[in-house]
Design a protein around this motif. Structure first.
Motif, PDB file in Angstrom:
ATOM      1  N   GLN A  94      48.277  49.787  28.172  1.00 25.23           N
ATOM      2  CA  GLN A  94      49.361  50.368  27.377  1.00 25.23           C
ATOM      3  C   GLN A  94      49.081  50.317  25.882  1.00 25.23           C
ATOM      4  N   HIS A  95      48.274  49.326  25.458  1.00 21.48           N
ATOM      5  CA  HIS A  95      48.029  49.120  24.029  1.00 21.48           C
ATOM      6  C   HIS A  95      46.591  49.440  23.605  1.00 21.48           C
ATOM      7  N   ALA A  96      45.823  50.094  24.487  1.00 19.41           N
ATOM      8  CA  ALA A  96      44.426  50.463  24.193  1.00 19.41           C
ATOM      9  C   ALA A  96      43.585  49.254  23.787  1.00 19.41           C
ATOM     10  N   VAL A  97      43.739  48.173  24.557  1.00 19.44           N
ATOM     11  CA  VAL A  97      43.011  46.924  24.334  1.00 19.44           C
ATOM     12  C   VAL A  97      42.053  46.717  25.506  1.00 19.44           C
ATOM     13  N   ILE A  98      40.851  46.270  25.225  1.00 17.42           N
ATOM     14  CA  ILE A  98      39.875  45.990  26.280  1.00 17.42           C
ATOM     15  C   ILE A  98      40.102  44.579  26.811  1.00 17.42           C
ATOM     16  N   LEU A  99      40.228  44.454  28.128  1.00 14.84           N
ATOM     17  CA  LEU A  99      40.406  43.154  28.769  1.00 14.84           C
ATOM     18  C   LEU A  99      39.076  42.687  29.349  1.00 14.84           C
ATOM     19  N   ILE A 100      38.579  41.572  28.827  1.00  8.90           N
ATOM     20  CA  ILE A 100      37.344  40.961  29.293  1.00  8.90           C
ATOM     21  C   ILE A 100      37.708  39.685  30.040  1.00  8.90           C
ATOM     22  N   GLU A 101      37.254  39.582  31.280  1.00  8.50           N
ATOM     23  CA  GLU A 101      37.519  38.379  32.065  1.00  8.50           C
ATOM     24  C   GLU A 101      36.332  37.422  31.972  1.00  8.50           C
ATOM     25  N   ASP A 102      36.588  36.214  31.504  1.00  4.24           N
ATOM     26  CA  ASP A 102      35.618  35.128  31.576  1.00  4.24           C
ATOM     27  C   ASP A 102      35.848  34.488  32.938  1.00  4.24           C
ATOM     28  N   ASN A 103      35.043  34.887  33.900  1.00  8.27           N
ATOM     29  CA  ASN A 103      35.252  34.472  35.284  1.00  8.27           C
ATOM     30  C   ASN A 103      34.198  33.459  35.743  1.00  8.27           C
ATOM     31  N   ALA A 104      33.692  32.669  34.817  1.00  9.84           N
ATOM     32  CA  ALA A 104      32.657  31.693  35.140  1.00  9.84           C
ATOM     33  C   ALA A 104      33.160  30.595  36.071  1.00  9.84           C
ATOM     34  N   GLN A 105      34.471  30.338  36.051  1.00 14.39           N
ATOM     35  CA  GLN A 105      35.026  29.219  36.822  1.00 14.39           C
ATOM     36  C   GLN A 105      35.897  29.659  37.999  1.00 14.39           C
ATOM     37  N   SER A 106      35.848  30.931  38.370  1.00 11.18           N
ATOM     38  CA  SER A 106      36.711  31.402  39.466  1.00 11.18           C
ATOM     39  C   SER A 106      36.059  32.482  40.316  1.00 11.18           C
ATOM     40  N   ILE A 107      34.770  32.317  40.586  1.00 11.27           N
ATOM     41  CA  ILE A 107      34.088  33.288  41.444  1.00 11.27           C
ATOM     42  C   ILE A 107      34.764  33.301  42.811  1.00 11.27           C
ATOM     43  N   TYR A 108      35.033  34.462  43.322  1.00 18.39           N
ATOM     44  CA  TYR A 108      35.690  34.724  44.612  1.00 18.39           C
ATOM     45  C   TYR A 108      37.190  34.445  44.616  1.00 18.39           C
ATOM     46  N   ALA A 109      37.774  34.122  43.468  1.00 21.88           N
ATOM     47  CA  ALA A 109      39.236  34.054  43.405  1.00 21.88           C
ATOM     48  C   ALA A 109      39.749  35.488  43.512  1.00 21.88           C
ATOM     49  N   LYS A 110      40.941  35.638  44.050  1.00 17.19           N
ATOM     50  CA  LYS A 110      41.514  36.977  44.191  1.00 17.19           C
ATOM     51  C   LYS A 110      42.932  37.028  43.642  1.00 17.19           C
ATOM     52  N   GLU A 111      43.279  38.206  43.130  1.00 19.70           N
ATOM     53  CA  GLU A 111      44.669  38.528  42.836  1.00 19.70           C
ATOM     54  C   GLU A 111      44.968  39.715  43.722  1.00 19.70           C
ATOM     55  N   GLY A 112      45.808  39.512  44.710  1.00 25.23           N
ATOM     56  CA  GLY A 112      46.026  40.549  45.717  1.00 25.23           C
ATOM     57  C   GLY A 112      44.736  40.750  46.488  1.00 25.23           C
ATOM     58  N   LYS A 113      44.276  41.984  46.567  1.00 22.84           N
ATOM     59  CA  LYS A 113      43.038  42.282  47.297  1.00 22.84           C
ATOM     60  C   LYS A 113      41.826  42.395  46.368  1.00 22.84           C
ATOM     61  N   SER A 114      42.037  42.211  45.067  1.00 23.14           N
ATOM     62  CA  SER A 114      40.949  42.388  44.100  1.00 23.14           C
ATOM     63  C   SER A 114      40.399  41.042  43.640  1.00 23.14           C
ATOM     64  N   TYR A 115      39.091  41.003  43.487  1.00 21.84           N
ATOM     65  CA  TYR A 115      38.443  39.790  42.992  1.00 21.84           C
ATOM     66  C   TYR A 115      38.684  39.620  41.501  1.00 21.84           C
ATOM     67  N   ALA A 116      38.947  38.381  41.106  1.00 23.73           N
ATOM     68  CA  ALA A 116      38.958  38.056  39.685  1.00 23.73           C
ATOM     69  C   ALA A 116      37.582  38.418  39.135  1.00 23.73           C
ATOM     70  N   GLY A 117      37.566  38.910  37.938  1.00 26.44           N
ATOM     71  CA  GLY A 117      36.322  39.382  37.341  1.00 26.44           C
ATOM     72  C   GLY A 117      36.136  40.876  37.491  1.00 26.44           C
ATOM     73  N   THR A 118      36.996  41.510  38.323  1.00 29.30           N
ATOM     74  CA  THR A 118      36.893  42.960  38.528  1.00 29.30           C
ATOM     75  C   THR A 118      38.185  43.694  38.167  1.00 29.30           C
ATOM     76  N   ILE A 119      39.186  42.974  37.710  1.00 27.93           N
ATOM     77  CA  ILE A 119      40.481  43.583  37.399  1.00 27.93           C
ATOM     78  C   ILE A 119      40.541  44.027  35.940  1.00 27.93           C
ATOM     79  N   GLY A 120      39.926  43.276  35.067  1.00 23.53           N
ATOM     80  CA  GLY A 120      39.832  43.665  33.660  1.00 23.53           C
ATOM     81  C   GLY A 120      38.872  44.828  33.502  1.00 23.53           C
ATOM     82  N   HIS A 121      38.672  45.245  32.285  1.00 20.80           N
ATOM     83  CA  HIS A 121      37.707  46.318  32.012  1.00 20.80           C
ATOM     84  C   HIS A 121      36.277  45.824  32.216  1.00 20.80           C
ATOM     85  N   MET A 122      36.060  44.534  31.971  1.00 21.27           N
ATOM     86  CA  MET A 122      34.754  43.905  32.183  1.00 21.27           C
ATOM     87  C   MET A 122      34.984  42.475  32.646  1.00 21.27           C
TER      88      MET A 122
END
Length: 170
Positions: free
Chosen positions: A130-158
């Motif tokens: 909504q605000h034209a901001v890039i979301l970067i996930e630092d997913n070093a500590q949550s590999i294979y965590a999920k939100e719903g059906k999506s893996y953490a690290g894949t929901i942000g833009h990067m």
């Protein structure tokens, strides 16, 4: 000693070596993402993500202090100003209730998924879109965590992952 361990020859070939390419393909397939770019470290990955997000001198990047110093340092190296957002006490991610209180939206937000928990990623992604901001996930500590059906690290833009020996996967 004739070949690097991974077969990667930094910049000598258009792609990495055999094993680096195999890791890239397996990672993309396993996490259901279009691209996977191997880096020497998650710190290098965060710096590359900030550069890809267009973070430059004078920009603002939001993150939390509840992470490794590299999470903020990658933006600082590029000359950005870092503003810290408090975390919420359940998932230890950015408190999404505070986003509207932070003022002018930043160039990027680096959210840390921590202790095997994803932050409130869909809320953050929606706000960022909504605000034209890039979301970067630092997913070093949550590999294979999920939100719903999506893996953490894949929901942000990067998303940036780590395979370091002291991380969860190891």
């Amino acid at each position: 000693l004739k070949h690097p361990l991974s077969g990667y020859l930094g910049g000598a070939t258009p792609r990495g070596g055999y094993w680096t390419d195999k890791l890239e393909e397996a990672w993309s397939h396993g996490f259901g993402c279009k691209y996977a770019i191997p880096c020497n470290s998650a710190t290098g990955g965060l710096l590359a993500a900030c550069m890809a997000a267009g973070v430059v001198h004078g920009d603002t990047v939001w993150t939390t202090t509840y992470s490794m110093s590299a999470t903020a340092a990658c933006a600082v190296v590029l000359g950005a100003r870092v503003r810290f957002v408090d975390i919420e006490p359940i998932r230890y991610g950015i408190d999404t209730m505070l986003l509207h209180k932070m003022g002018k939206p930043p160039r990027a937000i680096i959210v840390t998924n921590l202790f095997g928990h994803p932050a409130h990623l869909s809320v953050l992604r929606s706000w960022c879109d909504q605000h034209a901001v890039i979301l970067i996930e630092d997913n070093a500590q949550s590999i294979y965590a999920k939100e719903g059906k999506s893996y953490a690290g894949t929901i942000g833009h990067m998303g940036v992952f780590s395979l370091n020996v002291h991380k969860h996967l190891q």
